[in-house]
Design an enzyme around this catalytic site. Structure first.
Site, PDB file in Angstrom:
ATOM      1  N   ASP A 102      33.198 -41.723  12.467  1.00 24.84           N
ATOM      2  CA  ASP A 102      33.301 -42.197  13.732  1.00 24.84           C
ATOM      3  C   ASP A 102      32.442 -43.241  13.895  1.00 24.84           C
ATOM      4  OD1 ASP A 102      30.904 -40.530  13.284  1.00 24.84           O
ATOM      5  OD2 ASP A 102      30.493 -40.767  15.291  1.00 24.84           O
ATOM      6  N   ASP A 133      28.444 -49.071   8.663  1.00 22.54           N
ATOM      7  CA  ASP A 133      28.175 -47.882   9.382  1.00 22.54           C
ATOM      8  C   ASP A 133      29.216 -47.135   9.814  1.00 22.54           C
ATOM      9  OD1 ASP A 133      26.910 -45.703  10.391  1.00 22.54           O
ATOM     10  OD2 ASP A 133      25.822 -46.893  11.860  1.00 22.54           O
ATOM     11  N   GLU A 168      28.820 -38.329  14.225  1.00 25.61           N
ATOM     12  CA  GLU A 168      27.710 -38.684  13.778  1.00 25.61           C
ATOM     13  C   GLU A 168      26.970 -39.534  14.917  1.00 25.61           C
ATOM     14  OE1 GLU A 168      24.181 -40.037  11.936  1.00 25.61           O
ATOM     15  OE2 GLU A 168      25.671 -41.442  12.882  1.00 25.61           O
TER      16      GLU A 168
HETATM   17 ZN   LIG Z   1      25.702 -44.038  10.373  1.00 24.60          ZN
END
Ligand SMILES: [Zn+2]
Length: 461
Positions: A102, A133, A168
């Site tokens: 995510d 990320d 997350e």
């Molecule tokens: Zn992350």
């Protein structure tokens, strides 16, 4: 070590390096696929299907590399965690490869210089939401496994547990709650939490510690109601003045955090954070001082730090000539490893009660607490990973801290107290994770993939 083994190891390193390099175009096309999923785990912003498709893509990609039971597991917050495994050969350890699929929302679409959901190359970096990320870490893991299979054959030298989290960035704790009930499914001897990054491009870095935190709301009361500042100002106890005086006791003249009973002279032993770089990263205005009497790394990673997050005060526009009878402040105390949240909460509460002036009424309510975290510093896995990083990057690995916290790390540490946990990844500071114009440096994907591949090969021995 005999010279024959040394030569053999060198040739394996060379073969893995060549294999990873050759796999980079595939890493790029995989990352482009992954970035195209708008996998923000908030159904109010993006359809749930985006996350489901990303999860399925991850499961399929690792299944294609020989991991079995690749599947989606629903977690208590409704998000899906992808888990895939490969059984350890007899006597070999098992390694968890953690990542999340995510991503953060784009925030401000207009601030992006390239399309948010289309991986775009510019000046040697690859742009797109999640490019670093944490989708960059997903393809980093995939590239490491592919290189290993190419060089060592289809059977992995260690057991593997791939865990890719689905929420997350939301902080809703789905995987954190899922872990205790799925001990055996996720069990590993070593956990590679790849949602961090190097201190800068080309400098292999372990994120060694995470700070914990204590949040409180402090209320100060002095009068039955607000009073005219002309008729009563002077002798009347002013709650806002009391709060300002109270909060000022939490810092000394240099800006060090001074909570009675909490140490504030600890020293960071790892990588230093150059002053000029920090000033630029934090956007500190010219001529304004940094806080504290320690180095930047001491202040940021080794010592407690208090921040006033909010305060109830009348805004300038609309404020009256009146003395405030009551005010509240919300405080955030970051604590380094070595200080327990309970100890910090006790010290902060006692400090606030003892330093409230004029016998004003003070109350302190706890909002939240979280423990600091320390990753493995010396086990066999840590040793093998240090050597792998040094071989991949051509320089020894260093350590940094992270000012924020990752609650999942504490859950893993509590659940698998014997396991080594290491934090690393492709998210160096230039990635601008969580901001518009997120990007990844492909050399970090390449070097980290090689590090992980070398680690998996040598840790088995
Ligand atoms: Zn992350």
């Amino acid at each position: 070590m005999t010279s024959t083994t040394a030569t053999k190891e060198d040739s394996r390193t060379a073969a893995l390096r060549a294999a990873v390099k050759e796999l980079m175009p595939r890493a790029k096309s995989d990352l482009a696929q992954l970035v195209s999923f708008k996998s923000v785990a908030d159904p109010r912003q993006f359809p749930v299907e985006e996350c489901r498709q990303a999860a399925q893509w991850v499961a399929d990609a690792f299944a294609a590399e020989g991991l079995t039971d690749a599947g989606l597991h629903e977690t208590p917050d409704g998000s899906m965690a992808v888990v895939a495994r490969s059984k350890a050969p007899a006597g070999a350890p098992t390694v968890m490869l953690y990542c999340h699929y995510d991503v953060q929302p784009p925030l401000d679409d207009a601030a992006w210089k390239t399309p948010v959901w289309t991986l775009t190359e510019r000046d040697g970096r690859w742009y797109g939401r999640g490019a670093a990320d944490c989708k960059g870490n997903i393809v980093m893991h995939l590239t490491a496994l592919r290189a290993l299979r190419k060089v060592l054959g289809d059977a992995f030298p260690v057991g593997l547990t791939l865990v890719s989290e689905g929420s997350e960035e939301q902080g809703t704790g789905g995987l954190e709650e899922f872990v205790p009930g799925n001990l055996e499914l996720l069990r590993a001897d070593t956990l590679l939490i790849c949602d961090c990054g190097n201190f800068e491009v080309g400098v292999p870095t372990f994120t060694q510690t995470l700070r914990g935190n204590v949040n409180v709301v402090v209320t100060v009361e002095t009068l039955a109601g607000s009073m005219h500042s002309g008729m009563f100002g002077g002798p009347a106890p002013d709650a806002l003045a009391a709060m300002i005086q109270l909060l000022s006791t939490l810092r000394d003249a240099h800006g060090n955090t001074t909570v009675s009973g909490l140490p504030n002279s600890q020293v960071w032993e790892g990588h230093d954070y150059p002053v000029e770089q920090f000033r630029s990263d934090a956007g500190v205005l010219d001529g304004v001082d940094l806080l504290g009497s320690g180095k930047v790394a001491d202040m940021l990673w080794a010592r407690p730090a208090v921040t006033v997050l909010g305060m109830d005060v009348p805004p300038v526009v609309g404020s009256a000539a009146a003395i405030q009878p009551k005010t509240r402040a919300r405080l955030n105390l970051r604590i380094p490893p070595g200080i327990k949240p309970d100890q910090a909460l006790k010290a902060l509460t006692a400090h606030l009660e003892a330093n409230t002036p004029w016998h004003a009424k003070v109350t302190v309510e706890t909002e939240a607490t979280g423990s600091p975290f320390v990753g493995s510093t010396s086990g066999p896995a840590r040793q093998a990973m240090s050597e792998a990083m040094e071989a991949a990057y051509g320089r020894p690995a260093t350590t940094e801290g992270q000012g924020g916290s990752i609650p999942l790390c504490n859950v893993f540490a509590d659940t698998y107290p014997q396991s080594e946990i290491m934090l690393m990844g492709v998210e160096e500071p230039k990635c601008l994770i969580h901001a518009p114009n997120e990007s990844v440096d492909p050399s970090e994907i390449e070097n980290m993939a090689l590090s992980v591949a070398l680690f998996l090969a040598s840790y088995a021995e």
